[in-house]
Write an enzyme that holds these catalytic residues in place. Sequence first.
Site, short mmCIF file in Angstrom:
data_model
loop_
_atom_site.label_atom_id
_atom_site.label_comp_id
_atom_site.label_asym_id
_atom_site.label_seq_id
_atom_site.Cartn_x
_atom_site.Cartn_y
_atom_site.Cartn_z
N TRP A 27 0.84 -1.21 0.00
CA TRP A 27 0.00 0.00 0.00
C TRP A 27 0.87 1.25 0.00
O TRP A 27 1.90 1.29 0.67
CB TRP A 27 -0.90 0.01 1.25
CG TRP A 27 -2.18 -0.74 1.10
CD1 TRP A 27 -2.34 -2.09 1.10
CD2 TRP A 27 -3.47 -0.16 0.92
NE1 TRP A 27 -3.68 -2.39 0.95
CE2 TRP A 27 -4.39 -1.23 0.82
CE3 TRP A 27 -3.96 1.15 0.83
CZ2 TRP A 27 -5.76 -1.02 0.66
CZ3 TRP A 27 -5.31 1.34 0.65
CH2 TRP A 27 -6.20 0.26 0.57
N SER A 61 -0.49 -2.88 6.22
CA SER A 61 0.03 -2.71 7.59
C SER A 61 -0.66 -3.61 8.61
O SER A 61 -0.08 -3.94 9.63
CB SER A 61 -0.10 -1.24 7.99
OG SER A 61 0.72 -0.44 7.15
N TRP A 62 -1.92 -3.99 8.30
CA TRP A 62 -2.61 -4.89 9.22
C TRP A 62 -1.83 -6.19 9.38
O TRP A 62 -1.77 -6.77 10.46
CB TRP A 62 -4.02 -5.19 8.70
CG TRP A 62 -4.74 -6.22 9.48
CD1 TRP A 62 -4.79 -7.57 9.23
CD2 TRP A 62 -5.52 -6.02 10.67
NE1 TRP A 62 -5.54 -8.22 10.19
CE2 TRP A 62 -6.00 -7.29 11.08
CE3 TRP A 62 -5.86 -4.90 11.43
CZ2 TRP A 62 -6.80 -7.46 12.21
CZ3 TRP A 62 -6.65 -5.07 12.57
CH2 TRP A 62 -7.12 -6.33 12.94
N GLU A 63 -1.20 -6.65 8.30
CA GLU A 63 -0.47 -7.91 8.31
C GLU A 63 0.96 -7.79 8.85
O GLU A 63 1.67 -8.79 8.98
CB GLU A 63 -0.42 -8.49 6.89
CG GLU A 63 -1.73 -9.06 6.38
CD GLU A 63 -2.69 -8.00 5.89
OE1 GLU A 63 -2.26 -6.88 5.54
OE2 GLU A 63 -3.91 -8.28 5.86
N VAL A 121 2.78 2.33 5.35
CA VAL A 121 2.30 3.71 5.28
C VAL A 121 0.78 3.69 5.29
O VAL A 121 0.15 3.12 4.39
CB VAL A 121 2.80 4.41 3.99
CG1 VAL A 121 2.19 5.80 3.85
CG2 VAL A 121 4.33 4.51 4.01
N LEU A 122 0.21 4.29 6.31
CA LEU A 122 -1.24 4.41 6.44
C LEU A 122 -1.62 5.85 6.14
O LEU A 122 -1.05 6.78 6.71
CB LEU A 122 -1.68 4.05 7.86
CG LEU A 122 -1.65 2.55 8.20
CD1 LEU A 122 -1.60 2.35 9.69
CD2 LEU A 122 -2.83 1.83 7.59
N THR A 127 -13.23 6.90 6.48
CA THR A 127 -13.89 6.13 7.54
C THR A 127 -12.90 5.92 8.69
O THR A 127 -11.77 6.40 8.63
CB THR A 127 -14.34 4.74 7.01
OG1 THR A 127 -13.16 3.95 6.78
CG2 THR A 127 -15.14 4.88 5.74
N HIS A 129 -11.48 3.17 9.33
CA HIS A 129 -10.62 2.02 9.01
C HIS A 129 -9.17 2.31 9.42
O HIS A 129 -8.49 1.48 10.00
CB HIS A 129 -10.71 1.76 7.50
CG HIS A 129 -10.27 0.40 7.10
ND1 HIS A 129 -9.36 0.19 6.10
CD2 HIS A 129 -10.61 -0.82 7.57
CE1 HIS A 129 -9.16 -1.12 5.97
NE2 HIS A 129 -9.90 -1.75 6.85
N ARG A 168 7.62 12.57 4.73
CA ARG A 168 8.39 11.76 5.68
C ARG A 168 9.18 10.64 5.01
O ARG A 168 9.89 9.89 5.65
CB ARG A 168 7.44 11.21 6.76
CG ARG A 168 7.03 12.27 7.75
CD ARG A 168 5.73 12.00 8.45
NE ARG A 168 5.42 13.08 9.39
CZ ARG A 168 4.96 14.28 9.04
NH1 ARG A 168 4.75 14.56 7.72
NH2 ARG A 168 4.72 15.23 9.93
N1 LIG Z 1 -5.62 1.59 3.66
C1 LIG Z 1 -4.37 1.06 3.94
C2 LIG Z 1 -4.18 -0.29 4.19
N2 LIG Z 1 -5.24 -1.13 4.16
C3 LIG Z 1 -5.08 -2.59 4.02
C4 LIG Z 1 -4.87 -3.30 5.35
O1 LIG Z 1 -3.58 -3.00 5.90
C5 LIG Z 1 -4.97 -4.82 5.15
O2 LIG Z 1 -3.97 -5.23 4.22
C6 LIG Z 1 -6.33 -5.25 4.62
O3 LIG Z 1 -7.33 -4.73 5.50
C7 LIG Z 1 -6.47 -6.77 4.53
O4 LIG Z 1 -6.18 -7.38 5.75
N3 LIG Z 1 -2.95 -0.77 4.49
C8 LIG Z 1 -1.85 0.08 4.53
O5 LIG Z 1 -0.72 -0.37 4.81
N4 LIG Z 1 -2.01 1.40 4.27
C9 LIG Z 1 -3.26 1.94 3.98
O6 LIG Z 1 -3.35 3.18 3.76
C1 LIG Z 2 -5.87 3.51 6.04
C2 LIG Z 2 -7.10 3.02 5.36
O1 LIG Z 2 -7.55 1.92 5.56
C3 LIG Z 2 -7.82 4.00 4.50
O2 LIG Z 2 -6.98 4.34 3.43
C4 LIG Z 2 -9.12 3.41 3.95
O3 LIG Z 2 -9.86 4.48 3.38
P1 LIG Z 2 -11.42 4.63 3.77
O4 LIG Z 2 -11.46 4.93 5.25
O5 LIG Z 2 -11.92 5.82 2.95
O6 LIG Z 2 -12.11 3.35 3.42
#
Ligand SMILES: Nc1c(NC[C@H](O)[C@H](O)[C@H](O)CO)[nH]c(=O)[nH]c1=O
Ligand SMILES: CC(=O)[C@@H](O)COP(=O)(O)O
Length: 203
Positions: A27, A61-63, A121-122, A127, A129, A168
């Site tokens: 991501w 990043s979740w993983e 990187v998030l 939302t 999420h 960054r």
């Molecule tokens: N939105 C971002 C994500 N989303 C994906 C999650 O990390 C994960 O891979 C998915 O929910 C399946 O388990 N991940 C990032 O690293 N950065 C984002 O901005």
């Molecule tokens: C960090 C995230 O999961 C984000 O990019 C997802 O975007 P959204 O909240 O608009 O679904």
Amino acid sequence: MAPHSMPQPPASLSGSNLKIGIVHTRWNSEVVDALVQGTRNRLLSLGVKPENVIIQQIAGSWELPIATKKMILAGRVQQGHSQNLLSGLDPLSSPEAPGASTDTASATKVGEFDAVVSIGVLVKGSTQHFEYIAGAATDGLMRVSLDENTPVVFGVLTCNNEEQARSRAGLVPGGLENHGPSWADSAVELAGLSAKWSKGVFE
Ligand SMILES: Nc1c(NC[C@H](O)[C@H](O)[C@H](O)CO)[nH]c(=O)[nH]c1=O
Ligand SMILES: CC(=O)[C@@H](O)COP(=O)(O)O
């Protein structure tokens, strides 16, 4: 906004005897790739051998916590495997073992990781999420580091927008420093200290 300056590491940092893992996400890959290169380049400049910087890529990043833990465990498996090989006791290379590898080169030693840099990187969306992933990744990486007794450097940017993330990673002229080198410094410093502390040595 005045760019915040990274703490300067000790001048004596040396990574020549270290094995460092980097696990990074796909991501926001332009930013992630710059952070990975910044981390890797600093590791090499600190003396870590190229073959001892192991880079692996995952989805998001979740993983990162489970991927980081499994990389640490994989290093121990290969460490044990190579020690058996050296002592001629490796069950994986005995001819009768199912799927045994007789190619010892394919079992080239990969030692236990002295530290792992986990990079993601998030970027906040519309939302909540973002908040859930950021919190889970943060708490998860800390738990892996403590549970596995292995330094895990927190290389996850949690940004409100793309500009903050790019800055960054050193991708914005006049912006912040690429954060990767400071993560490499942290990994090498704590890996070196951990090795001494494990022998009861304080310098
Ligand atoms: N939105 C971002 C994500 N989303 C994906 C999650 O990390 C994960 O891979 C998915 O929910 C399946 O388990 N991940 C990032 O690293 N950065 C984002 O901005
Ligand atoms: C960090 C995230 O999961 C984000 O990019 C997802 O975007 P959204 O909240 O608009 O679904």
